[in-house]
Design a protein around this motif. Structure first.
Motif, short mmCIF file in Angstrom:
data_model
loop_
_atom_site.label_atom_id
_atom_site.label_comp_id
_atom_site.label_asym_id
_atom_site.label_seq_id
_atom_site.Cartn_x
_atom_site.Cartn_y
_atom_site.Cartn_z
N GLU A 121 93.53 39.24 39.59
CA GLU A 121 94.98 39.29 39.36
C GLU A 121 95.66 40.08 40.47
OE1 GLU A 121 98.64 38.87 36.91
OE2 GLU A 121 96.74 37.78 37.11
N ASP A 122 95.03 41.14 40.93
CA ASP A 122 95.54 41.93 42.04
C ASP A 122 95.63 41.07 43.30
OD1 ASP A 122 96.26 44.26 43.55
OD2 ASP A 122 94.16 44.52 44.14
N VAL A 123 94.58 40.28 43.55
CA VAL A 123 94.57 39.40 44.73
C VAL A 123 95.64 38.32 44.59
CG1 VAL A 123 93.21 37.71 46.02
CG2 VAL A 123 92.14 39.83 45.22
N LEU A 124 95.76 37.73 43.41
CA LEU A 124 96.79 36.71 43.19
C LEU A 124 98.18 37.28 43.41
CD1 LEU A 124 97.88 33.98 42.21
CD2 LEU A 124 97.59 34.80 39.86
N ALA A 125 98.45 38.45 42.86
CA ALA A 125 99.76 39.07 43.02
C ALA A 125 100.06 39.34 44.49
CB ALA A 125 99.84 40.37 42.21
N TYR A 126 99.07 39.85 45.21
CA TYR A 126 99.24 40.14 46.64
C TYR A 126 99.50 38.85 47.43
CZ TYR A 126 98.18 42.04 51.28
OH TYR A 126 98.25 42.42 52.61
N SER A 130 102.88 37.84 49.53
CA SER A 130 102.78 37.52 50.96
C SER A 130 103.23 36.11 51.28
CB SER A 130 101.33 37.70 51.44
OG SER A 130 100.86 39.01 51.16
N HIS A 131 103.40 35.27 50.26
CA HIS A 131 103.81 33.88 50.47
C HIS A 131 105.00 33.55 49.56
CE1 HIS A 131 99.64 34.05 51.90
NE2 HIS A 131 99.94 33.01 52.66
N ALA A 132 106.00 34.42 49.63
CA ALA A 132 107.16 34.29 48.73
C ALA A 132 107.89 32.97 48.90
CB ALA A 132 108.12 35.46 48.96
N ALA A 156 110.09 39.13 40.66
CA ALA A 156 110.87 40.20 41.28
C ALA A 156 111.07 40.04 42.78
CB ALA A 156 110.20 41.55 41.01
N THR A 157 110.29 39.19 43.43
CA THR A 157 110.31 39.21 44.90
C THR A 157 110.52 37.85 45.57
OG1 THR A 157 107.90 38.94 45.11
CG2 THR A 157 108.75 41.19 44.90
N THR A 158 110.46 36.74 44.85
CA THR A 158 110.43 35.44 45.53
C THR A 158 111.67 34.58 45.33
OG1 THR A 158 109.40 34.21 43.71
CG2 THR A 158 107.92 35.44 45.18
N GLU A 159 112.63 35.02 44.52
CA GLU A 159 113.82 34.23 44.21
C GLU A 159 113.44 32.89 43.57
OE1 GLU A 159 116.24 33.89 47.69
OE2 GLU A 159 116.53 36.06 47.87
N ALA A 160 112.40 32.90 42.75
CA ALA A 160 112.04 31.70 42.00
C ALA A 160 113.15 31.36 41.01
CB ALA A 160 110.73 31.92 41.24
N LEU A 161 113.27 30.08 40.66
CA LEU A 161 114.28 29.66 39.69
C LEU A 161 113.93 30.16 38.29
CD1 LEU A 161 116.83 27.93 39.12
CD2 LEU A 161 115.27 26.01 38.68
N GLU A 162 112.66 30.01 37.92
CA GLU A 162 112.19 30.43 36.60
C GLU A 162 110.73 30.81 36.69
OE1 GLU A 162 112.04 28.77 31.99
OE2 GLU A 162 112.00 27.33 33.65
#
Length: 311
Positions: A121-126, A130-132, A156-162
């Motif tokens: 999960e840590d790797v996935l979050a990172y 890194s690929h926002a 919080a960081t990628t401006e995803a729609l949902e």
């Protein structure tokens, strides 16, 4: 084969369950010490650090009055300038509770999401941090999220729609909901919500074929859920335009291979990447070299491969 050899050759997963059983039954005559040192060593244990790509610090520690477990709030500092801090509420305990097993039986789910924040999960979050760009203006769902660090980072960081953060265990989902509320000011215009989603049930939430990106980490260990998980991926991916699922999973014996067989049987396509990020790879190589920061590190059990799945 003598008794010592039999224990040494026992699969790590079987050893874990045997040790858990002994701990729960509290039988001193069957203590974990009865297993050979080499057998115990074969169980690749998670350290508190893991890959430590997104460092966290406990900022709140209290006893949950409803469950009597210790609940903590961990503040994660994202390694990107200008990023908000992420607060994740989770349980910290040194034992199991019968209510957890009752929930597991009732909903046919496992309790691994309650145990800890797993290294994958840590790797996935990172990776998501890194690929926002790949999440911007997209509808995203995290499957089997546990405490949901990756989903919160995406929100919080990628401006995803949902962003939908889902797990099959309703106890875990309650923790995620608390974290969403604690981080609400960090999400901007991104819509964020939880979902209790069981892979082995028909999807009836009006979310079929609606997601641009699915993310998941370490969700392929239990083989009995493989086909249901593959079917869920196929149901959730948007079938018009480009969509994909991104899984980060260790091989864990033949569990990942068997899951990928189910992926193909369901008419999906996949690719596997071993070296997908320079920082993750550098830390992996350090663990493999025995730098002392991750005792008993084994790449087949600990290092998550990146699996990309498409329709």
């Amino acid at each position: 084969m003598n008794q010592m050899e039999a224990k040494t050759n026992t699969k790590p997963s079987s050893l874990r369950w045997a040790i858990l059983r002994q701990a729960l039954l509290r039988k001193t005559r069957e203590s974990p010490d009865n297993h050979s040192p080499s057998a115990i060593k074969s169980i690749s244990r998670k350290t508190h650090q893991g890959f430590n790509l997104i460092p966290g610090q406990v900022v709140e520690d209290q006893v949950n009055e409803e469950s009597n477990f210790r609940d903590v709030c961990i503040c994660y500092t994202l390694p990107v300038d200008g990023s908000p801090k992420i607060f994740v509420k989770q349980r910290v305990n040194n034992g199991a509770d019968l209510s957890d097993f009752e929930v597991s039986d009732r909903y046919n789910v496992d309790n691994t999401g309650l145990v800890c924040q797993w290294p994958s999960e840590d790797v996935l979050a990172y990776f998501c941090l890194s690929h926002a760009d790949m999440f911007r203006s997209k509808r995203v769902i995290e499957l089997g999220s546990g405490y949901g660090l990756a989903g919160l980072v995406i929100a919080a960081t990628t401006e995803a729609l949902e962003v939908v953060i889902s797990d099959g265990n309703p106890v875990v989902v309650d923790y995620i909901q608390h974290s969403i509320e604690d981080n609400s000011t960090a999400f901007g215009n991104t819509k964020v919500k939880t979902l209790t989603l069981h892979w082995d049930e028909e999807v009836t939430y009006n979310i079929s074929n609606t997601f641009d990106v699915i993310v998941a980490s370490d969700c392929t260990f239990f083989k009995e859920f493989h086909n249901a998980l593959a079917c869920t991926v196929k149901l959730l991916l948007k079938n018009d335009g480009r969509s994909e699922a991104i899984f980060f999973c260790p091989k864990r014996g033949d569990s990942l291979d068997k899951f990928l067989v189910k992926i193909e049987e369901n008419g999906l396509h996949f690719s596997i990447t071993e070296n997908y990020d320079s920082e993750v790879w550098k830390r992996h190589q350090g663990f493999m070299a025995g730098d002392g920061t991750w005792p008993s590190y084994d790449k087949h059990h600990c290092y998550p491969l990146m699996v990309r799945i498409t329709l």
